[in-house]
Design a protein around this motif. Structure first.
Motif, PDB file in Angstrom:
ATOM      1  N   GLY A  54      -5.501  26.047  17.500  1.00  0.00           N
ATOM      2  CA  GLY A  54      -4.648  26.511  16.831  1.00  0.00           C
ATOM      3  C   GLY A  54      -3.509  25.665  16.508  1.00  0.00           C
ATOM      4  N   SER A  55      -3.218  24.347  16.118  1.00  0.00           N
ATOM      5  CA  SER A  55      -2.301  23.701  15.998  1.00  0.00           C
ATOM      6  C   SER A  55      -2.471  22.731  14.723  1.00  0.00           C
ATOM      7  CB  SER A  55      -1.760  22.964  17.427  1.00  0.00           C
ATOM      8  OG  SER A  55      -2.924  22.161  17.646  1.00  0.00           O
ATOM      9  N   ILE A  56      -1.331  22.179  14.318  1.00  0.00           N
ATOM     10  CA  ILE A  56      -1.219  21.174  13.125  1.00  0.00           C
ATOM     11  C   ILE A  56      -0.883  19.560  13.986  1.00  0.00           C
ATOM     12  CG2 ILE A  56      -0.380  20.615  11.015  1.00  0.00           C
ATOM     13  CD1 ILE A  56      -0.126  23.559  10.729  1.00  0.00           C
ATOM     14  N   ALA A  57      -1.641  18.728  13.374  1.00  0.00           N
ATOM     15  CA  ALA A  57      -1.411  17.256  13.925  1.00  0.00           C
ATOM     16  C   ALA A  57      -0.726  16.666  12.779  1.00  0.00           C
ATOM     17  CB  ALA A  57      -2.510  16.894  14.468  1.00  0.00           C
ATOM     18  N   ARG A  58       0.311  16.011  13.176  1.00  0.00           N
ATOM     19  CA  ARG A  58       0.774  14.942  11.938  1.00  0.00           C
ATOM     20  C   ARG A  58       0.189  13.668  12.141  1.00  0.00           C
ATOM     21  NH1 ARG A  58       6.134  15.465   9.453  1.00  0.00           N
ATOM     22  NH2 ARG A  58       6.643  13.598   8.224  1.00  0.00           N
ATOM     23  N   LEU A  59      -0.783  13.249  11.498  1.00  0.00           N
ATOM     24  CA  LEU A  59      -1.338  11.865  11.476  1.00  0.00           C
ATOM     25  C   LEU A  59      -0.697  10.775  11.115  1.00  0.00           C
ATOM     26  CD1 LEU A  59      -5.125  12.850  10.657  1.00  0.00           C
ATOM     27  CD2 LEU A  59      -3.907  13.253  12.845  1.00  0.00           C
ATOM     28  N   ASP A  60       0.195  11.014   9.996  1.00  0.00           N
ATOM     29  CA  ASP A  60       1.122   9.788   9.575  1.00  0.00           C
ATOM     30  C   ASP A  60       2.117  10.362   8.707  1.00  0.00           C
ATOM     31  OD1 ASP A  60       0.779   6.635   9.394  1.00  0.00           O
ATOM     32  OD2 ASP A  60       1.671   7.402   7.275  1.00  0.00           O
ATOM     33  N   ASP A  61       3.150   9.596   8.368  1.00  0.00           N
ATOM     34  CA  ASP A  61       4.306   9.912   7.491  1.00  0.00           C
ATOM     35  C   ASP A  61       3.892  10.056   6.411  1.00  0.00           C
ATOM     36  OD1 ASP A  61       5.764  10.371   9.790  1.00  0.00           O
ATOM     37  OD2 ASP A  61       6.787   8.375   9.523  1.00  0.00           O
ATOM     38  N   ARG A  62       2.720   9.355   5.797  1.00  0.00           N
ATOM     39  CA  ARG A  62       2.267   9.642   4.346  1.00  0.00           C
ATOM     40  C   ARG A  62       0.788  10.030   4.196  1.00  0.00           C
ATOM     41  NH1 ARG A  62       5.804   6.819   0.674  1.00  0.00           N
ATOM     42  NH2 ARG A  62       4.421   7.155  -0.629  1.00  0.00           N
ATOM     43  N   ASP A  63       0.725  10.940   3.469  1.00  0.00           N
ATOM     44  CA  ASP A  63      -0.815  11.200   3.175  1.00  0.00           C
ATOM     45  C   ASP A  63      -1.590  10.343   2.473  1.00  0.00           C
ATOM     46  OD1 ASP A  63       0.558  11.416   0.698  1.00  0.00           O
ATOM     47  OD2 ASP A  63      -0.153  13.523   0.300  1.00  0.00           O
ATOM     48  N   ASP A  64      -0.856   9.310   1.771  1.00  0.00           N
ATOM     49  CA  ASP A  64      -1.878   8.348   1.163  1.00  0.00           C
ATOM     50  C   ASP A  64      -1.996   6.882   1.755  1.00  0.00           C
ATOM     51  OD1 ASP A  64       0.449   7.818   0.618  1.00  0.00           O
ATOM     52  OD2 ASP A  64       0.841   7.364  -1.177  1.00  0.00           O
ATOM     53  N   VAL A  65      -1.625   7.055   3.197  1.00  0.00           N
ATOM     54  CA  VAL A  65      -1.515   6.005   4.043  1.00  0.00           C
ATOM     55  C   VAL A  65      -2.939   5.011   3.979  1.00  0.00           C
ATOM     56  CG1 VAL A  65      -2.572   7.370   6.091  1.00  0.00           C
ATOM     57  CG2 VAL A  65      -0.964   4.944   6.587  1.00  0.00           C
ATOM     58  N   ASP A  66      -4.060   5.858   3.731  1.00  0.00           N
ATOM     59  CA  ASP A  66      -5.502   5.188   3.600  1.00  0.00           C
ATOM     60  C   ASP A  66      -5.767   4.601   2.232  1.00  0.00           C
ATOM     61  OD1 ASP A  66      -5.943   5.526   6.511  1.00  0.00           O
ATOM     62  OD2 ASP A  66      -6.466   7.711   6.203  1.00  0.00           O
ATOM     63  N   ILE A  67      -5.107   5.133   1.101  1.00  0.00           N
ATOM     64  CA  ILE A  67      -5.452   4.809  -0.130  1.00  0.00           C
ATOM     65  C   ILE A  67      -4.729   3.147  -0.634  1.00  0.00           C
ATOM     66  CG2 ILE A  67      -4.922   5.344  -2.319  1.00  0.00           C
ATOM     67  CD1 ILE A  67      -5.248   8.215  -1.619  1.00  0.00           C
ATOM     68  N   TRP A  68      -3.399   3.137  -0.332  1.00  0.00           N
ATOM     69  CA  TRP A  68      -3.049   1.789  -0.533  1.00  0.00           C
ATOM     70  C   TRP A  68      -1.864   1.683   0.329  1.00  0.00           C
ATOM     71  CZ3 TRP A  68       1.887   1.738  -3.372  1.00  0.00           C
ATOM     72  CH2 TRP A  68       2.469   2.723  -3.668  1.00  0.00           C
ATOM     73  N   LYS A  69      -1.799   0.222   0.736  1.00  0.00           N
ATOM     74  CA  LYS A  69      -0.614  -0.016   1.956  1.00  0.00           C
ATOM     75  C   LYS A  69      -0.279  -1.540   1.775  1.00  0.00           C
ATOM     76  CE  LYS A  69      -4.010   1.324   4.615  1.00  0.00           C
ATOM     77  NZ  LYS A  69      -4.596   1.492   6.123  1.00  0.00           N
ATOM     78  N   GLY A  70       0.407  -1.987   2.703  1.00  0.00           N
ATOM     79  CA  GLY A  70       0.903  -3.460   2.906  1.00  0.00           C
ATOM     80  C   GLY A  70       1.769  -3.692   1.511  1.00  0.00           C
ATOM     81  N   TRP A  71       1.509  -4.847   0.991  1.00  0.00           N
ATOM     82  CA  TRP A  71       2.569  -5.567   0.055  1.00  0.00           C
ATOM     83  C   TRP A  71       2.569  -4.804  -1.295  1.00  0.00           C
ATOM     84  CZ3 TRP A  71       0.622  -6.659  -4.772  1.00  0.00           C
ATOM     85  CH2 TRP A  71      -0.674  -6.878  -4.929  1.00  0.00           C
ATOM     86  N   LYS A  72       1.672  -3.979  -1.493  1.00  0.00           N
ATOM     87  CA  LYS A  72       1.674  -3.133  -2.501  1.00  0.00           C
ATOM     88  C   LYS A  72       2.734  -2.034  -2.642  1.00  0.00           C
ATOM     89  CE  LYS A  72      -3.362  -3.355  -3.488  1.00  0.00           C
ATOM     90  NZ  LYS A  72      -4.637  -2.585  -3.820  1.00  0.00           N
ATOM     91  N   ARG A  73       2.971  -1.437  -1.451  1.00  0.00           N
ATOM     92  CA  ARG A  73       3.776  -0.466  -1.384  1.00  0.00           C
ATOM     93  C   ARG A  73       5.460  -1.134  -1.456  1.00  0.00           C
ATOM     94  NH1 ARG A  73       2.697   4.574   0.019  1.00  0.00           N
ATOM     95  NH2 ARG A  73       0.837   4.839   1.359  1.00  0.00           N
ATOM     96  N   TRP A  74       5.494  -2.469  -1.083  1.00  0.00           N
ATOM     97  CA  TRP A  74       6.588  -3.068  -1.209  1.00  0.00           C
ATOM     98  C   TRP A  74       7.053  -3.417  -2.847  1.00  0.00           C
ATOM     99  CZ3 TRP A  74      10.466  -3.438   2.395  1.00  0.00           C
ATOM    100  CH2 TRP A  74       9.952  -3.231   3.674  1.00  0.00           C
ATOM    101  N   VAL A  75       5.887  -3.841  -3.334  1.00  0.00           N
ATOM    102  CA  VAL A  75       6.213  -4.134  -4.998  1.00  0.00           C
ATOM    103  C   VAL A  75       6.420  -2.834  -5.695  1.00  0.00           C
ATOM    104  CG1 VAL A  75       5.002  -4.906  -6.872  1.00  0.00           C
ATOM    105  CG2 VAL A  75       4.549  -6.028  -4.886  1.00  0.00           C
ATOM    106  N   PHE A  76       5.733  -1.608  -5.387  1.00  0.00           N
ATOM    107  CA  PHE A  76       5.797  -0.515  -5.947  1.00  0.00           C
ATOM    108  C   PHE A  76       7.375   0.167  -5.683  1.00  0.00           C
ATOM    109  CE2 PHE A  76       5.452   4.277  -6.467  1.00  0.00           C
ATOM    110  CZ  PHE A  76       4.774   4.247  -7.760  1.00  0.00           C
TER     111      PHE A  76
END
Length: 800
Positions: free
Chosen positions: A176-198
């Motif tokens: 009965g607890s909640i885990a915070r897996l990452d600060d962003r929910d879309d971390v697995d969808i797009w990452k890296g240089w794309k985030r910097w450009v966006f």
């Protein structure tokens, strides 16, 4: 993304009877009462008036004694199984709002009705069991729920993130607890240089908007100066400027919205772990879709990494399929939390399509053993949920007691290569919805969402009389001060319509539903229904309603370019060479800035996805405009009625254009799409425009002498950068090219991985992505040609 087909967010299968029935809509009904807070929508009475056509399948103890309001047909059948604790006998107002709930005060044996449940019979007398404390340190915040202090939620998350393996064993790692897996929910969808450009998108958008407004202002100034110098009016130039402004309106409005992406979106990736979970009723709405499609969704819902005694899967079958009923009965023998319901639809009485079916499910769930769950979730008939769906969405509702609804994107596994009809919605779900979420105005996109029952009751359940019940639902919640969330994770995958006609019907239905809802909500500008909305929320509601209406102006403006060219008038007017230089330079700067802005903005969805969306707006605009005129402008005696696009003539069979074995030959496809589906307009427009360009170019060679004179004539007539006619013609040609060379798709089963023992199926990794095809390459080639021509004209301007 509107009856059983909704706003821009979720396609329904083409075989659904709703696709025929909802051609005429009745927005009022004698048995429906008008909620005083519901403006023009109507809501069903709280007392159910229809009954399932079969006993509800087991989810409780055979020795269970129904509460006083149970009906005879709700009695358990001999096949019912499950222990006494298989589903706690507690009404939804008394169940845990979170797995770490601590009871603030004892609850009496007789649970009181909340004040907003007027007209319902009292809940059953049920002893309450205290919940046990979690092993992790959390802070509990009390939330007042009407007369009953029973809804509380987590405010602190687990300090140490837990990385699950997404196997069924991982849910046993905590209690009965909640885990915070990452600060962003879309971390697995797009990452890296794309985030910097966006991150540069807002600044590029601001620059692009400023340059384009400067360019348009300079165009108007030069026309006025040219008229003063020449002493006559440049009608063609004025019309062309009007076209440019009309085409730019949606881009400029989107730019204003995109610049709000400066506000950082902070939606974390959360997971609910352990077995102390809130209760959920999962509704699967269906109406005539193929049984195997529905059953794949049912099996996926039953295969959730979630305690079986904490959620129920309820199939709401508006098609009253005997075979589906029998299949659900078979599944219910091994899944005690599966239920089947089918309401009786009396001929002549409005049943309100999907919204009516959902409201029926809400009412019937009150009479299930244990009452209704605190949360309700919904799946379209063809949307297969991923195994972690509930554990991924629910935490966002648990950490905030004012969060009414959380919704993941609708993704698809049968989209053809290059997505020729722009069916994927990737630009909307990967770009627009996250920006809307950052501004606090996430839409309910019709499937995969989880909603708090209390918030639903606060707005009178799902609004009736709208073709976009999902958009209306989330908007009404925002108007009441609730919050909505968009969970940017791939948690469900469905199917897009597999034929051209179904696609047209779906998208025009979405557009009509959005406009109809906007009228009833007064475009989110004023009224009691939106009184607690923020400025950003109101602007969003206004923007997406007016964009559908804008198709009227866009369609009318399409005729202008071939008319001007055939007329022999120049598109660009100027008084001297210096003004022409400045016009070319301003056009070049605006075009390049727009290309850079598009590249950055489209990154989350993919560059080609954004381009498909731009073309889609053009070739779909005549269809949407026609349906809007029929629905909102034409009187009934002239054929006006609220309906999606309807083909002319009689179609004996579908084209099956994506099946190599069943598809009709090319001549039949062309005949049906050109005439029955009115693509003859697109065909005629393209050919008339190309003829007009040829005639205009011939005039330049015939009337002008010398290389410089011919080039300037061509530039100021048909070939003004960035070759607008080329983009429009290639876009309008889409239906014709689709008829000539439709995409080929494998059978649905070939796109799935099926467990031979359980029958549970999920899309393959390859089918979840849109392949890059020849059409995308061809469109990109045209786009690059237009850009190169713009650069060459800019360079040449320094030499004349």
């Amino acid at each position: 993304m509107n009856g059983y087909g909704h706003h821009p967010t979720s396609p329904y299968g083409p075989t659904s009877p709703y696709h025929e029935e909802e051609e005429t809509f009745e927005l009022t009904a004698p048995q429906i009462y008008r909620n005083p807070n519901s403006f023009d929508f109507q809501f069903q009475d709280s007392v159910p008036s229809a009954r399932p056509i079969m006993p509800i399948r087991p989810g409780h103890n055979q020795n269970y004694s129904p509460p006083e309001y149970s009906l005879p047909w709700l009695q358990p059948t001999p096949r019912m199984s499950g222990g006494p604790d298989s589903f706690p006998n507690t009404p939804y107002e008394s169940r845990s709002a979170s797995p770490t709930l601590v009871r603030i005060r004892p609850v009496s044996a007789a649970c009181h009705r909340p004040s907003h449940s007027r007209g319902r019979k009292p809940y059953a007398t049920i002893p309450m069991k205290p919940t046990k404390l979690t092993q992790v340190s959390v802070a509990i915040k009390q939330y007042q729920n009407s007369q009953l202090q029973s809804a509380q939620s987590l405010t602190n998350l687990v300090d140490t993130p837990i990385t699950p393996s997404f196997a069924k064993e991982w849910v046993q790692t905590g209690s009965g607890s909640i885990a915070r897996l990452d600060d962003r929910d879309d971390v697995d969808i797009w990452k890296g240089w794309k985030r910097w450009v966006f991150k540069f998108t807002p600044f590029l958008t601001f620059t692009n908007t400023g340059l384009y407004l400067f360019y348009l202002g300079l165009r108007v100034y030069c026309i006025i100066m040219a008229q003063n110098a020449a002493g006559f009016s440049y009608a063609g130039a004025w019309v062309f400027v009007a076209i440019e402004i009309a085409v730019a309106i949606p881009s400029l409005m989107h730019n204003c919205w995109t610049m709000m992406a400066l506000k950082k979106r902070g939606r974390a990736k959360l997971r609910l772990i352990g077995n102390e979970c809130p209760t959920v009723d999962v509704f699967i709405t269906c109406c005539g879709e193929e049984d195997e499609v529905i059953l794949d969704t049912v099996r996926g819902a039953l295969d959730q990494d979630y305690p079986n005694d904490r959620y129920r899967v309820i199939v709401l079958d508006d098609g009253r399929s005997a075979s589906l009923e029998d299949s659900c009965s078979q599944l219910a023998m091994t899944h005690s939390n599966l239920f089947y319901m089918a309401r009786e639809k009396i001929p002549g009485k409005p049943h309100h399509f999907k919204a009516g079916n959902l409201n029926y499910g809400l009412e019937q769930s009150l009479m299930l053993p244990g009452g209704a769950s605190q949360f309700m979730a919904a799946l379209d008939a063809d949307m297969i949920p991923e195994q972690e769906w509930l554990r991924a969405v629910l935490p966002h509702l648990l950490v905030d007691p004012k969060m009414a609804l959380a919704c993941p994107p609708q993704l698809f596994y049968n989209t053809p290569a290059s997505d020729p009809l722009a069916q994927s919605l990737d630009f909307f779900v990967h770009v627009i919805e996250p920006i809307k979420d950052a501004m606090g105005v996430a839409w309910c996109t019709g499937s995969g969402y989880v909603v708090r029952r209390e918030a639903l009751e606060d707005i009178g359940n799902f609004p009736l009389g709208s073709l976009a019940e999902d958009v209306a639902t989330s908007t009404l919640m925002l108007g009441k001060g609730w919050k909505t969330a968009y969970i940017h994770e791939p948690l469900q995958f469905g199917t897009v319509p597999e034929d051209y006609g179904s696609h047209l019907k779906q998208r025009t239905r979405w557009a009509i539903g959005t406009v109809d809802t906007a009228f009833k909500l007064k475009f989110c500008a004023w009224g009691d229904a939106v009184k607690q909305m923020t400025i950003a929320q109101r602007f969003s509601g206004f923007l997406y309603a007016t964009l559908s209406l804008y198709t009227l102006l866009l369609t009318a403006s399409l005729f202008a370019i071939p008319i001007i060219l055939l007329w022999g008038k120049q598109l660009v007017a100027y008084a001297n060479q210096d003004q022409l230089h400045w016009l070319i330079w301003a056009c070049f700067a605006s075009t390049i800035a727009n290309r850079l802005c598009e590249f950055a903005l489209f990154i989350p969805a993919g560059y080609h996805t954004g381009q498909r969306g731009s073309r889609y707006q053009l070739w779909m605009s005549p269809y949407i405009a026609l349906c809007i005129v029929r629905s909102f402008l034409l009187p009934k005696w002239l054929g006006g009625q609220t309906q999606a696009f309807k083909p002319t003539g009689s179609l004996g069979s579908t084209l099956n254009e994506r099946d190599t074995n069943l598809r009709k030959n090319m001549f039949v496809r062309l005949r049906v799409i050109l005439f029955n589906f009115m693509a003859l307009f697109h065909f005629a427009f393209v050919y008339v425009t190309l003829v007009a360009v040829a005639i205009s170019s011939y005039r330049c060679f015939y009337t002008e002498s010398g290389f410089k004179g011919i080039v300037i004539c061509l530039i100021t007539h048909a070939f003004w950068p960035p070759l607008t006619f080329l983009f429009i013609c290639s876009s309008l040609w889409t239906p014709v090219s689709y008829a000539i060379d439709p995409p080929t798709m494998p059978q649905r089963e070939d796109l799935l991985i099926r467990d031979p023992k359980t029958g549970v199926a999920h899309p393959t990794k390859k089918s979840k992505k849109i392949a890059f095809g020849g059409q995308a390459a061809w469109f990109e080639f045209q786009y690059e040609i237009a850009t190169i021509v713009t650069v060459l004209i800019f360079v040449y301007s320094f030499f004349f």
